[in-house]
Design a protein around this motif. Structure first.
Motif, short mmCIF file in Angstrom:
data_model
loop_
_atom_site.label_atom_id
_atom_site.label_comp_id
_atom_site.label_asym_id
_atom_site.label_seq_id
_atom_site.Cartn_x
_atom_site.Cartn_y
_atom_site.Cartn_z
N ASN A 139 0.74 -1.24 -0.05
CA ASN A 139 -0.15 -0.10 -0.02
C ASN A 139 0.79 1.28 -0.07
O ASN A 139 0.37 2.38 -0.38
N ALA A 140 2.07 1.14 0.63
CA ALA A 140 2.95 2.46 0.44
C ALA A 140 3.46 2.72 -0.83
O ALA A 140 3.94 3.89 -1.01
N VAL A 141 3.45 1.92 -1.74
CA VAL A 141 4.05 2.03 -3.20
C VAL A 141 3.06 3.40 -3.97
O VAL A 141 1.83 3.11 -3.77
N PRO A 142 3.77 4.12 -4.39
CA PRO A 142 3.00 5.45 -4.88
C PRO A 142 2.75 5.23 -6.05
O PRO A 142 3.11 5.89 -7.22
N ALA A 143 1.94 4.30 -6.43
CA ALA A 143 1.20 3.64 -7.88
C ALA A 143 -0.25 3.34 -7.68
O ALA A 143 -0.36 2.45 -6.85
N LYS A 144 -1.08 3.98 -8.47
CA LYS A 144 -2.26 3.46 -8.30
C LYS A 144 -2.82 2.60 -9.34
O LYS A 144 -4.06 1.90 -9.30
N ASP A 145 -2.05 2.33 -10.41
CA ASP A 145 -2.40 1.47 -11.36
C ASP A 145 -1.10 0.80 -11.96
O ASP A 145 -0.03 1.26 -11.68
N LEU A 146 -1.16 -0.41 -12.96
CA LEU A 146 -0.20 -0.86 -13.34
C LEU A 146 0.76 -0.02 -14.14
O LEU A 146 2.12 -0.14 -14.17
N LYS A 147 0.17 0.80 -15.05
CA LYS A 147 1.21 1.90 -15.60
C LYS A 147 1.86 2.80 -14.92
O LYS A 147 3.09 2.83 -15.08
N GLU A 148 1.25 2.90 -13.62
CA GLU A 148 2.40 3.97 -12.80
C GLU A 148 3.36 2.94 -12.09
O GLU A 148 4.27 3.60 -11.76
N VAL A 201 4.24 -8.85 1.59
CA VAL A 201 4.11 -7.77 0.97
C VAL A 201 3.08 -6.61 1.83
O VAL A 201 3.35 -5.43 1.55
N ILE A 202 2.43 -7.29 2.76
CA ILE A 202 1.67 -6.36 3.64
C ILE A 202 2.63 -5.62 4.33
O ILE A 202 2.48 -4.36 4.65
N GLY A 203 3.51 -6.20 4.78
CA GLY A 203 4.43 -5.59 5.65
C GLY A 203 5.63 -4.71 5.15
O GLY A 203 6.29 -3.97 5.85
N GLY A 204 5.64 -4.70 3.95
CA GLY A 204 6.55 -4.06 2.95
C GLY A 204 8.04 -4.71 3.04
O GLY A 204 8.87 -3.90 2.25
N GLN A 205 8.44 -5.60 3.31
CA GLN A 205 9.41 -6.33 3.01
C GLN A 205 9.79 -6.71 1.56
O GLN A 205 11.00 -6.59 1.19
N ILE A 206 8.66 -6.71 0.93
CA ILE A 206 8.97 -6.82 -0.51
C ILE A 206 7.69 -5.97 -1.10
O ILE A 206 6.66 -5.63 -0.55
N ILE A 207 8.08 -5.61 -2.41
CA ILE A 207 7.31 -4.59 -2.92
C ILE A 207 5.85 -5.03 -3.73
O ILE A 207 4.94 -4.50 -3.62
N ALA A 208 5.89 -6.31 -4.04
CA ALA A 208 4.95 -7.05 -5.00
C ALA A 208 4.96 -8.42 -5.15
O ALA A 208 5.98 -9.02 -4.54
N THR A 209 4.05 -8.97 -5.32
CA THR A 209 4.07 -10.51 -6.00
C THR A 209 2.69 -10.65 -7.10
O THR A 209 1.91 -9.72 -7.14
N MET A 210 2.93 -11.70 -7.99
CA MET A 210 1.70 -12.02 -9.01
C MET A 210 1.47 -13.45 -8.49
O MET A 210 1.83 -14.34 -9.39
N ASP A 211 0.76 -13.55 -7.41
CA ASP A 211 0.80 -15.04 -6.74
C ASP A 211 -0.66 -15.54 -7.22
O ASP A 211 -1.76 -14.74 -7.62
#
Length: 330
Positions: A139-148, A201-211
């Motif tokens: 949630n802390a990532v400053p991107a609201k969609d995939l392009k961002e 991902v919730i904790g912010g140790q990694i930025i993303a996943t596609m699981d």
């Protein structure tokens, strides 16, 4: 009648009698099945998509047959440990395996040596479900969609980590395919299951996943992670407002996961067929369909023969993806 046992006629009669007796014995065994607990091996940790689907199927088998159905989690080596264990189990219908696109699609093309043959060592029972992978970010990532998000990655090359349930998993290869198609760079962090990936991902140790979608949907709906895309060519009813990766800015992208039930090779065909029919019945139950839909999984079903053909086609498909993406295990 009295008989000279050296006579060919009497020998023939004896052979027929033995054959009939054996057939009756096998038939009686099949009729009684199941008469003791069944075990469904899951080659991954609890709480992931494979585990959830195995427990859902197992609960309904228990209700129908009155025998306990135990979920046996044996994670490790990207599913290879549990899969090899199941391959070597007694082929009597009392040990089953919930397989995935990883164990029976990706791994045969990813590993030079496996302790099992995904085709020869198993008797397919039924395809169970198709599941899109869901692309979620912290949630802390400053991107609201995939392009961002793509722009954010390009502005910060090789700065961030993404996670997957293991090397060579559909989550791993789905993200590697994404990186190749978008020219972005993130470091892969393999876990021993989806639970750890989701937590980090919730904790912010990694930025993303596609699981795989099932464990993530409740957290997306609770607002604990942000979903920016699903991996297949059509949207998921579980998150209808989330676009596909292709819709969101990466034309031609398509990746997903599937799950199915198999038994060890040489399991009697009548038992395999009974398991297949029962799986098909379970998948049509309204509460099961609703449960799977809520988790983003689409109930499938089908015959053992159809599932066997699916496995062979998936092995060929993922072998090409692995080669094209130049994926190497670390």
């Amino acid at each position: 009648k009295e008989c000279d046992w050296s006579s060919d006629v009497c020998s023939s009669d004896l052979a027929i009698a033995v054959t009939l007796s054996t057939a009756q014995s096998v038939g009686a065994q099949a009729v009684k099945y199941p008469d003791k607990p069944i075990r469904i091996v899951v080659a991954y940790t609890p709480a992931g998509a494979t585990d959830i689907l195995a427990r859902t199927i197992g609960q309904k088998m228990n209700e129908a047959w009155g025998q306990p159905v135990i979920t046996d989690n044996r994670p490790g080596a990207n599913g290879n440990i549990g899969t090899e264990y199941a391959a070597k189990a007694t082929p009597d219908g009392y040990t089953l395996l919930m397989v995935t696109a990883g164990t029976h699609g990706i791994n045969p093309g990813l590993y030079r040596k496996l302790g099992f043959d995904a085709v020869k060592d198993f008797a397919p029972v039924s395809l169970v479900a198709m599941v899109p992978n869901i692309f979620v970010i912290n949630n802390a990532v400053p991107a609201k969609d995939l392009k961002e998000f793509i722009a954010y990655l390009k502005a910060n090359p090789a700065k961030f980590n993404y996670g997957s349930p293991g090397n060579g998993s559909t989550a791993h290869l789905s993200m590697e395919l994404f990186k190749t198609m978008t020219g972005t760079n993130m470091q892969h962090i393999p876990y021993k299951g989806s639970a750890g990936v989701l937590a980090d991902v919730i904790g912010g140790q990694i930025i993303a996943t596609m699981d795989n979608m099932p464990p993530y949907v409740p957290q997306v709906k609770a607002g604990k992670v942000r979903a920016i895309a699903v991996s297949t060519t059509h949207r998921s009813p579980a998150v209808p407002d989330v676009p596909t990766v292709a819709e969101a800015g990466v034309p031609g992208y398509d990746s997903g996961a599937w799950f199915g039930l198999v038994a060890p090779a040489n399991t009697p065909k009548d038992i395999v067929d009974k398991l297949s029919r029962e799986t098909a019945r379970i998948l049509k139950l309204p509460d099961v369909s609703a449960r799977l839909a809520d988790l983003g999984a689409e109930a499938v079903g089908g015959t053992p023969e159809q599932f066997a053909a699916h496995i062979k086609s998936e092995i060929a498909k993922w072998a090409k993806v692995i080669k094209d993406a130049n994926v190497e295990l670390q």
